[in-house]
Motif scaffolding. Structure first.
Motif, PDB file in Angstrom:
ATOM      1  N   LYS A 138       0.813  -1.219   0.000  1.00  0.00           N
ATOM      2  CA  LYS A 138       0.000   0.000   0.000  1.00  0.00           C
ATOM      3  C   LYS A 138       0.849   1.272   0.000  1.00  0.00           C
ATOM      4  O   LYS A 138       0.363   2.339  -0.332  1.00  0.00           O
TER       5      LYS A 138
ATOM      6  N   ASN B 198      -2.825   0.018  -5.663  1.00  0.00           N
ATOM      7  CA  ASN B 198      -4.189  -0.308  -6.090  1.00  0.00           C
ATOM      8  C   ASN B 198      -4.420  -1.806  -6.289  1.00  0.00           C
ATOM      9  O   ASN B 198      -5.483  -2.212  -6.740  1.00  0.00           O
TER      10      ASN B 198
ATOM     11  N   HIS C 175      -5.560  -5.372  -5.613  1.00  0.00           N
ATOM     12  CA  HIS C 175      -6.635  -5.926  -4.787  1.00  0.00           C
ATOM     13  C   HIS C 175      -6.057  -7.003  -3.882  1.00  0.00           C
ATOM     14  O   HIS C 175      -5.598  -8.047  -4.371  1.00  0.00           O
TER      15      HIS C 175
END
Length: 149
Positions: free
Chosen positions: A78, A85, A87
């Motif tokens: 992150k 971004n 997931h």
């Protein structure tokens, strides 16, 4: 993210859990490609070798891994512009609500407690893939963060 084939990455040091996950995917007959890595260092090396366009669509991340644990990997992912971004779905045997709150705040999209039942595993994997690959997907509110089979 509405694509024909989903590229999944599973970071888990338990080879039996990796095999169980792969078998569940095979039975779901979803259009997926699965790559597995077995510790956090291997995970981060794998991700850093990818271009932004070449990253997996979803990372299923175990928290308890050697060399670099899932918490460390999530925070690093992150922080990095190229990866922020990505997931990330936590895939763990633990269901400590303090840990759940922490990984939610750190940017994970869902939390899955590894089910011991094969049918439940298939169901929760299918749900996770379906939900996170919707074109209008948004991170769920905290009360919907834990995916149940």
């Amino acid at each position: 993210m509405n694509i024909q084939n989903y590229n999944l990455l599973l970071a888990d040091d338990d080879h039996d859990d990796c095999d169980f996950f792969r078998e569940a995917l095979d039975e779901l007959s979803l259009p997926v490609t699965l790559v597995t890595v077995n510790d956090g260092v291997e995970l981060m090396d794998f991700l850093e070798d990818k271009t932004a366009e070449n990253l997996p669509d979803i990372l299923f991340l175990d928290l308890n891994m050697p060399r670099k644990n899932g918490f460390e990997c999530l925070m690093e992912i992150k922080r990095l512009e190229k990866l922020k971004n990505l997931h990330v779905i936590i895939f763990s045997t633990s269901l400590d609500l303090g840990i759940v709150d922490t990984v939610y705040e750190k940017g994970a999209l869902y939390y899955i407690r590894k089910p011991g039942d094969f049918a439940k595993l298939k169901k929760v994997i299918a749900t996770a893939i379906t939900m996170t690959t919707q074109p209008d997907f948004k991170k769920p509110e905290r009360e919907n963060f834990i995916l149940q089979p």
